[in-house]
Design a protein around this motif. Structure first.
Motif, mmCIF file in Angstrom:
data_model
loop_
_atom_site.group_PDB
_atom_site.id
_atom_site.type_symbol
_atom_site.label_atom_id
_atom_site.label_comp_id
_atom_site.label_asym_id
_atom_site.label_seq_id
_atom_site.Cartn_x
_atom_site.Cartn_y
_atom_site.Cartn_z
ATOM 1 N N GLY A 142 37.363 28.258 116.279
ATOM 2 C CA GLY A 142 36.305 29.227 116.048
ATOM 3 C C GLY A 142 35.842 29.915 117.317
ATOM 4 N N THR A 143 35.872 29.211 118.458
ATOM 5 C CA THR A 143 35.454 29.833 119.709
ATOM 6 C C THR A 143 36.337 31.028 120.048
ATOM 7 O OG1 THR A 143 36.817 28.222 120.905
ATOM 8 C CG2 THR A 143 34.481 27.731 120.691
ATOM 9 N N VAL A 144 37.635 30.886 119.813
ATOM 10 C CA VAL A 144 38.570 31.975 120.113
ATOM 11 C C VAL A 144 38.366 33.123 119.127
ATOM 12 C CG1 VAL A 144 41.003 32.598 120.358
ATOM 13 C CG2 VAL A 144 40.219 30.318 121.057
ATOM 14 N N LYS A 145 38.211 32.778 117.861
ATOM 15 C CA LYS A 145 38.009 33.815 116.846
ATOM 16 C C LYS A 145 36.728 34.597 117.116
ATOM 17 C CE LYS A 145 37.919 34.513 111.830
ATOM 18 N NZ LYS A 145 37.851 33.870 110.495
ATOM 19 N N LYS A 146 35.658 33.895 117.450
ATOM 20 C CA LYS A 146 34.379 34.557 117.728
ATOM 21 C C LYS A 146 34.495 35.460 118.956
ATOM 22 C CE LYS A 146 30.867 33.978 116.076
ATOM 23 N NZ LYS A 146 30.162 34.749 115.020
ATOM 24 N N ARG A 147 35.210 35.015 119.962
ATOM 25 C CA ARG A 147 35.364 35.800 121.185
ATOM 26 C C ARG A 147 36.054 37.128 120.907
ATOM 27 N NH1 ARG A 147 38.962 32.650 124.416
ATOM 28 N NH2 ARG A 147 37.210 31.205 124.426
ATOM 29 N N ALA A 161 29.821 24.439 116.116
ATOM 30 C CA ALA A 161 29.202 23.132 116.322
ATOM 31 C C ALA A 161 29.983 22.036 115.597
ATOM 32 C CB ALA A 161 27.756 23.159 115.839
ATOM 33 N N ILE A 162 30.440 22.330 114.378
ATOM 34 C CA ILE A 162 31.181 21.331 113.612
ATOM 35 C C ILE A 162 32.522 21.045 114.269
ATOM 36 C CG2 ILE A 162 32.345 20.889 111.415
ATOM 37 C CD1 ILE A 162 30.083 22.419 110.030
ATOM 38 N N GLU A 163 33.206 22.095 114.740
ATOM 39 C CA GLU A 163 34.499 21.880 115.402
ATOM 40 C C GLU A 163 34.357 20.971 116.620
ATOM 41 O OE1 GLU A 163 37.399 25.636 114.394
ATOM 42 O OE2 GLU A 163 36.156 25.766 116.178
ATOM 43 N N ALA A 164 33.318 21.212 117.420
ATOM 44 C CA ALA A 164 33.104 20.372 118.599
ATOM 45 C C ALA A 164 32.823 18.935 118.189
ATOM 46 C CB ALA A 164 31.963 20.933 119.441
ATOM 47 N N ASP A 165 32.027 18.739 117.137
ATOM 48 C CA ASP A 165 31.702 17.394 116.681
ATOM 49 C C ASP A 165 32.941 16.673 116.161
ATOM 50 O OD1 ASP A 165 29.620 15.360 116.109
ATOM 51 O OD2 ASP A 165 30.263 15.688 114.045
ATOM 52 N N GLU A 180 45.385 25.760 124.127
ATOM 53 C CA GLU A 180 44.369 25.141 123.273
ATOM 54 C C GLU A 180 43.667 23.995 123.984
ATOM 55 O OE1 GLU A 180 44.009 23.116 118.805
ATOM 56 O OE2 GLU A 180 45.895 24.016 119.453
ATOM 57 N N VAL A 181 44.378 23.285 124.880
ATOM 58 C CA VAL A 181 43.766 22.171 125.596
ATOM 59 C C VAL A 181 42.591 22.665 126.439
ATOM 60 C CG1 VAL A 181 44.155 20.289 127.223
ATOM 61 C CG2 VAL A 181 45.969 20.947 125.625
ATOM 62 N N ALA A 182 42.765 23.799 127.103
ATOM 63 C CA ALA A 182 41.685 24.371 127.904
ATOM 64 C C ALA A 182 40.518 24.806 127.023
ATOM 65 C CB ALA A 182 42.215 25.554 128.711
ATOM 66 N N GLU A 183 40.822 25.396 125.874
ATOM 67 C CA GLU A 183 39.752 25.792 124.955
ATOM 68 C C GLU A 183 38.970 24.571 124.477
ATOM 69 O OE1 GLU A 183 38.711 28.714 124.113
ATOM 70 O OE2 GLU A 183 40.311 30.035 124.854
ATOM 71 N N LEU A 184 39.671 23.493 124.177
ATOM 72 C CA LEU A 184 39.010 22.270 123.718
ATOM 73 C C LEU A 184 38.139 21.676 124.820
ATOM 74 C CD1 LEU A 184 42.020 20.753 121.775
ATOM 75 C CD2 LEU A 184 39.820 21.359 120.756
ATOM 76 N N ALA A 185 38.622 21.712 126.052
ATOM 77 C CA ALA A 185 37.832 21.187 127.166
ATOM 78 C C ALA A 185 36.527 21.953 127.308
ATOM 79 C CB ALA A 185 38.649 21.260 128.460
ATOM 80 N N ALA A 186 36.584 23.272 127.109
ATOM 81 C CA ALA A 186 35.371 24.083 127.179
ATOM 82 C C ALA A 186 34.398 23.737 126.057
ATOM 83 C CB ALA A 186 35.736 25.569 127.124
ATOM 84 N N MET A 187 34.917 23.173 124.968
ATOM 85 C CA MET A 187 34.075 22.743 123.849
ATOM 86 C C MET A 187 33.517 21.344 124.059
ATOM 87 S SD MET A 187 36.646 24.023 120.806
ATOM 88 C CE MET A 187 35.993 22.830 119.635
ATOM 89 N N GLY A 188 33.954 20.665 125.115
ATOM 90 C CA GLY A 188 33.480 19.316 125.370
ATOM 91 C C GLY A 188 34.414 18.224 124.911
#
Length: 413
Positions: A142-147, A161-165, A180-188
């Motif tokens: 979702g972070t990529v889609k929103k961007r 929020a749900i994706e990060a959780d 995708e690994v970098a995107e996930l790291a930015a999500m925590g």
């Protein structure tokens, strides 16, 4: 290198909107359906007991189907037995999760693999308290889609929020590309909790088809394939075509050809072709049957894959398997699959790069020897890295690792 195969496991694949039995080409049917279908089939061939759980989206669907390869597909009653846009499915995930919990309480799987973020919510709910490891593959973030889509993003507001959780709650995240690994790291989500296994292609089906190459003095052929949605960048290909007067563009995807008149994106693309003076050189093919796709790609001088963003992108590796060079935007999985200057060319995703795109296409069209080298290198790369056998081996090793490692808490959230 050969790896010892893990012992047989009871595997549950949760894919709430993407059924492995679905016809491809619709607005919500594409690469995820292919991934789930192929992964399930290849895991079953390895002796694993595989069940796919997907939402019942038609009133005549049976409760359960067993495929010729021995995969059980369970149609979960969650929401109306009708087609529902995937962005509207979140409200039905509690019902989906409750079904899984009832099903698994008496016969839990050894491992659960959720596909897409909403499947993750259902899978975690279904496995809660059972000690069953849940693996998450997002297929799109979702972070990529929103961007990229901004206010046009129709995802539920809670998605990010749900994706990060989910990423923090599941046992492991299985990403499909390094980006995708970098995107996930930015999500925590820590990279040490992420494994990367790419998507795949069947190189026996997607293979060079003899007799399809262009002959004579006709126009050079450009082919673009994908769902008819704006982010796929077909309009960029149309704009580039205006600067390549001796080429034609075939666009495959969407509904059957006789229903394209009712497809808004098809109408937008045809209007763009008229505005750029190339309407006579652009053909919308509509849905192309799976068995005809290798011939279509083999007969192309170049396959274009120009999305604004792409979580993985199966089209480039399908084209490479057919020994056809690819021009692709330098986004997402394309950065892993398409080797610039070896199997094709990477171009910038921003619309401002349209002139460079046209120049790149022209240079390749004018150099048949280079196209032949790129095509041969692409086929070899697919055979080394992107067959479904390779993918299934990688996924199965992740399953075996999480199954062998007990949860620290013994329960899942």
């Amino acid at each position: 290198m050969r790896y010892a195969r893990p012992a047989s496991l009871r595997v549950a694949l949760v894919s709430e909107h993407a059924s492995p039995l679905a016809d491809l080409g619709g607005p919500d049917a594409g690469g995820q359906n292919v991934y789930v279908a192929q992964l399930a089939d290849h895991l079953a061939r390895r002796g694993h007991d595989v069940t796919v759980y997907t939402r019942r989206d038609g009133p005549r669907l049976p409760a359960e189907v067993t495929t010729p390869g021995g995969v059980r597909v369970v149609h979960v009653p969650a929401g109306p037995a009708a087609q529902v846009p995937k962005d509207d499915l979140l409200a039905h995930m509690p019902e989906f999760g409750a079904f899984l919990a009832r099903r698994w309480r008496s016969a839990p799987p050894d491992v659960v693999h959720a596909h897409f973020w909403m499947s993750g919510t259902a899978a975690l709910a279904g496995a809660r308290g059972l000690g069953v490891p849940v693996i998450q593959t997002y297929h799109a973030l979702g972070t990529v889609k929103k961007r990229h889509q901004g206010t046009e993003d129709t995802s539920p507001a809670q998605r990010l929020a749900i994706e990060a959780d989910i990423g923090r709650s599941c046992r492991r995240v299985l990403a499909t590309c390094a980006d995708e690994v970098a995107e996930l790291a930015a999500m925590g989500v820590s990279p040490d909790r992420v494994s990367v296994v790419p998507c795949g292609v069947d190189p026996r089906h997607f293979a060079p088809v003899a007799g399809t190459a262009r002959t004579g003095s006709g126009p050079r052929r450009l082919v673009a394939v994908g769902r008819l949605v704006r982010r796929k960048g077909f309009d960029r290909a149309i704009r580039a075509l205006a600067e390549i007067p001796d080429a034609e563009l075939l666009i495959a995807g969407g509904p059957p050809a006789d229903l394209l008149f009712a497809e808004p994106e098809a109408e937008r693309l045809l209007k763009a072709a008229e505005e750029h003076g190339v309407a006579d050189r652009v053909t919308l093919l509509g849905a192309v049957p799976h068995d005809r796709m290798p011939a279509l790609m083999s007969g192309a001088d170049l396959v274009l894959s120009l999305p604004d963003y792409e979580p993985f992108g199966i089209v480039p590796i399908e084209a490479m398997a057919c020994a056809t060079p690819v021009v692709a935007t330098a986004v997402g999985g394309h950065l892993d699959t398409v080797v610039d200057g070896v199997t094709g060319a990477l171009v910038q995703a921003a619309p401002g790069g349209d002139r460079d795109l046209a120049a790149t296409i022209r240079a390749l069209l004018d150099d048949p020897a280079r196209r032949a080298r790129y095509g041969a290198a692409g086929r070899a790369r697919v055979l080394r890295h992107y067959s479904w056998e390779r993918v299934a081996d990688g996924v199965a090793r992740v399953y075996a690792a999480v199954h062998a490692t007990p949860s620290l808490s013994g329960v899942l959230r």
